[in-house]
Design an enzyme around this catalytic site. Structure first.
Site, PDB file in Angstrom:
ATOM      1  N   GLU A 200      -9.797   6.535   2.840  1.00 33.34           N
ATOM      2  CA  GLU A 200     -10.723   5.511   3.335  1.00 33.34           C
ATOM      3  C   GLU A 200      -9.868   4.296   3.679  1.00 33.34           C
ATOM      4  O   GLU A 200      -8.784   4.124   3.131  1.00 33.34           O
ATOM      5  CB  GLU A 200     -11.743   5.148   2.253  1.00 33.34           C
ATOM      6  CG  GLU A 200     -11.253   4.108   1.216  1.00 33.34           C
ATOM      7  CD  GLU A 200     -10.129   4.611   0.318  1.00 33.34           C
ATOM      8  OE1 GLU A 200     -10.030   5.835   0.133  1.00 33.34           O
ATOM      9  OE2 GLU A 200      -9.339   3.786  -0.188  1.00 33.34           O
TER      10      GLU A 200
ATOM     11  N   LYS B 278       0.817  -1.216   0.000  1.00 34.16           N
ATOM     12  CA  LYS B 278       0.000   0.000   0.000  1.00 34.16           C
ATOM     13  C   LYS B 278       0.852   1.269   0.000  1.00 34.16           C
ATOM     14  O   LYS B 278       0.497   2.271  -0.607  1.00 34.16           O
ATOM     15  CB  LYS B 278      -0.933   0.014   1.216  1.00 34.16           C
ATOM     16  CG  LYS B 278      -1.999  -1.067   1.198  1.00 34.16           C
ATOM     17  CD  LYS B 278      -3.249  -0.584   0.526  1.00 34.16           C
ATOM     18  CE  LYS B 278      -4.331  -1.617   0.323  1.00 34.16           C
ATOM     19  NZ  LYS B 278      -4.376  -2.807   1.135  1.00 34.16           N
TER      20      LYS B 278
ATOM     21  N   SER C  65       1.912  -9.646  -1.070  1.00 37.39           N
ATOM     22  CA  SER C  65       1.562  -8.232  -0.914  1.00 37.39           C
ATOM     23  C   SER C  65       1.672  -7.693   0.505  1.00 37.39           C
ATOM     24  O   SER C  65       1.755  -6.485   0.699  1.00 37.39           O
ATOM     25  CB  SER C  65       0.143  -8.003  -1.438  1.00 37.39           C
ATOM     26  OG  SER C  65      -0.771  -8.871  -0.798  1.00 37.39           O
TER      27      SER C  65
HETATM   28  C1  LIG Z   1      -5.209  -3.932   0.903  1.00 39.02           C
HETATM   29  C2  LIG Z   1      -4.465  -5.172   0.639  1.00 39.02           C
HETATM   30  C3  LIG Z   1      -4.759  -6.000  -0.466  1.00 39.02           C
HETATM   31  C4  LIG Z   1      -5.909  -5.750  -1.400  1.00 39.02           C
HETATM   32  O1  LIG Z   1      -5.836  -4.556  -2.110  1.00 39.02           O
HETATM   33  P1  LIG Z   1      -5.434  -4.519  -3.647  1.00 39.02           P
HETATM   34  O2  LIG Z   1      -5.735  -3.108  -4.036  1.00 39.02           O
HETATM   35  O3  LIG Z   1      -6.269  -5.510  -4.355  1.00 39.02           O
HETATM   36  O4  LIG Z   1      -3.997  -4.837  -3.736  1.00 39.02           O
HETATM   37  C5  LIG Z   1      -3.978  -7.104  -0.697  1.00 39.02           C
HETATM   38  N1  LIG Z   1      -2.953  -7.432   0.124  1.00 39.02           N
HETATM   39  C6  LIG Z   1      -2.658  -6.681   1.210  1.00 39.02           C
HETATM   40  C7  LIG Z   1      -1.536  -7.110   2.080  1.00 39.02           C
HETATM   41  C8  LIG Z   1      -3.402  -5.525   1.507  1.00 39.02           C
HETATM   42  O5  LIG Z   1      -3.089  -4.797   2.588  1.00 39.02           O
END
Ligand SMILES: *Cc1c(COP(=O)(O)O)cnc(C)c1O
Length: 413
Positions: free
Chosen positions: A128, A106, A395
């Protein structure tokens, strides 16, 4: 319903109206339009300014910790190969976005938007948040640059995600619990859009994924594309060629777009997006907008949405609060219709299995979001030959999910 001609390039969108084929656009109140146009112009200027790029790289390196490693997940690879015939089983790599400052991808996007807000002279930032990861990343960058930060969060999520609420407050942000609607992420986004129209002059709205009105989906994608750009270079260095497949989880779709976009015109590279199937797409309790939704308009863009029969936005369900969004970025809707990306879905149960396996085999506790994608790696990798190179976008890290997972496994902390 494919109305779009097949493009020469998958990387040229959106058009000047912000459309990806029939998706995207800017369906906003008239009062919001001047703000959106202002932002579009400021972003175009920044993109053309080498000093903006230099700032992104400098803070990216010294504050976020980029580049994130591309890591060969050897034990997971061996584990899956042991269950397949000789010569089968892809070589699996993790793009380690969980090692970024604040623990997820993020922050890549937030850095870009906050640097842009500074250029535009906006002292007040609103955002948000659902699980709180985007809120924490925004509060972090606001603290770093001395900006006022207001985070809208559904009242239900404020209760579910107490540690992240505390983190945001520690970082100096004001967290406003949203009591309207289902009191979750979509309501928080509605409230943030309302704030933006009423505080026109001093406020910048920092959106957390590739959704919202144009130019957000393209802008957030650009800021996240560092993931795919690095992956390409790292794989060339490690293996001397491009990967054969990419896979990432999808909430709004920003970590996935970031990994995918630089590869969209490398047509030999297979690309997989994984939505949250919750209790199963048939059950109705899921967050799989592409697999189980249909096109409509929400938060300023046309895309696939979860809706009931009357066209009302339906509740999303996922074990992972970060995937719990009833829509998906419009560029994904378009890539789905073009057939360039294959969209799959993973249930809560499959996700928990992958969460356990990754922790035990690799010594990495993943966030529940990428554990969705990992569960599909476990299905796909055994079907590929042993020289197949597969990249999972890891992610985020799982620290935030520990209380929830402990409870599911019947353990007290
Ligand atoms: C917020 C989040 C997501 C989902 O958001 P995307 O916009 O689809 O990437 C995925 N993985 C993590 C670790 C997140 O914090």
């Amino acid at each position: 319903m494919t109305l779009n001609p097949a493009p020469n390039s998958f990387r040229t969108g959106p058009d000047e109206r912000g459309r990806f084929g029939i998706f995207g656009g800017r369906f906003v109140a008239e009062t919001l339009m001047p703000l959106i146009l202002d932002l579009e112009k400021a972003y175009a200027d920044a993109k053309a300014d080498p000093s903006f790029k230099a700032d992104m790289e400098s803070y990216g390196t010294h504050y976020i910790g980029r580049p994130s490693p591309l890591y060969y997940a050897e034990r997971l690879t061996e584990h899956l190969r042991a269950q397949t015939p000789a010569g089968q089983g892809a070589k699996i790599f993790f793009k380690r976005e969980e090692l970024n400052h604040t623990g997820s991808h993020k922050v890549n996007n937030v850095l870009g938007q906050i640097l842009l807000a500074r250029r535009m002279g906006k002292p007040r930032i609103i955002a948000e948040t659902g699980a709180g990861q985007h809120g924490v990343a925004t509060a972090t960058l606001c603290a770093r640059f001395g900006l006022k930060c207001v985070v809208y969060m559904g009242a239900v999520d404020v209760e579910r995600q107490a540690p992240n609420v505390f983190r945001m407050k520690m970082l100096g942000a004001e967290v406003i619990p949203v009591q309207s609607g289902t009191r979750t992420l979509k309501d928080a986004m509605n409230e943030a859009l309302r704030d933006w129209v009423t505080n026109v002059s001093d406020t910048f709205y920092c959106i957390g994924t590739v959704a919202g009105p144009h130019p957000y989906p393209a802008m957030v994608r650009d800021f996240q594309s560092v993931i795919g750009i690095e992956t390409k270079q790292q794989m060339l260095e490690m293996e001397g060629r491009l990967p054969d497949s990419l896979i990432a989880c999808i909430g709004g779709g920003s970590n996935a777009m970031g990994l995918f976009h630089p590869f969209l015109d490398d047509r030999d590279v297979e690309i997989y997006g994984v939505e949250a199937a919750g209790h199963g797409v048939q059950s109705g309790l899921h967050a799989a907008s592409l697999t189980g939704g249909r096109p409509g308009v929400l938060h300023g863009n046309r895309t696939y949405l979860l809706m009931n029969e009357d066209g009302q936005i339906a509740d999303a369900h996922s074990i992972s609060a970060g995937l719990d969004y009833p829509g998906i970025g419009p560029e994904h809707a378009w890539l789905h219709e073009m057939g360039r990306v294959t969209y799959l879905s993973a249930t809560d149960a499959e996700t928990l299995e992958a969460f356990k396996l990754c922790s035990m085999l690799e010594g990495i506790i993943p966030a529940l979001e990428p554990a969705h994608a990992l569960s599909k790696v476990m299905e796909l990798a055994p079907t590929k030959p042993a020289d197949h190179l597969m990249v999972l976008n890891l992610s985020g890290r799982g620290d935030k999910d520990i209380p929830q997972v402990a409870q599911i496994f019947g353990q007290t902390l």
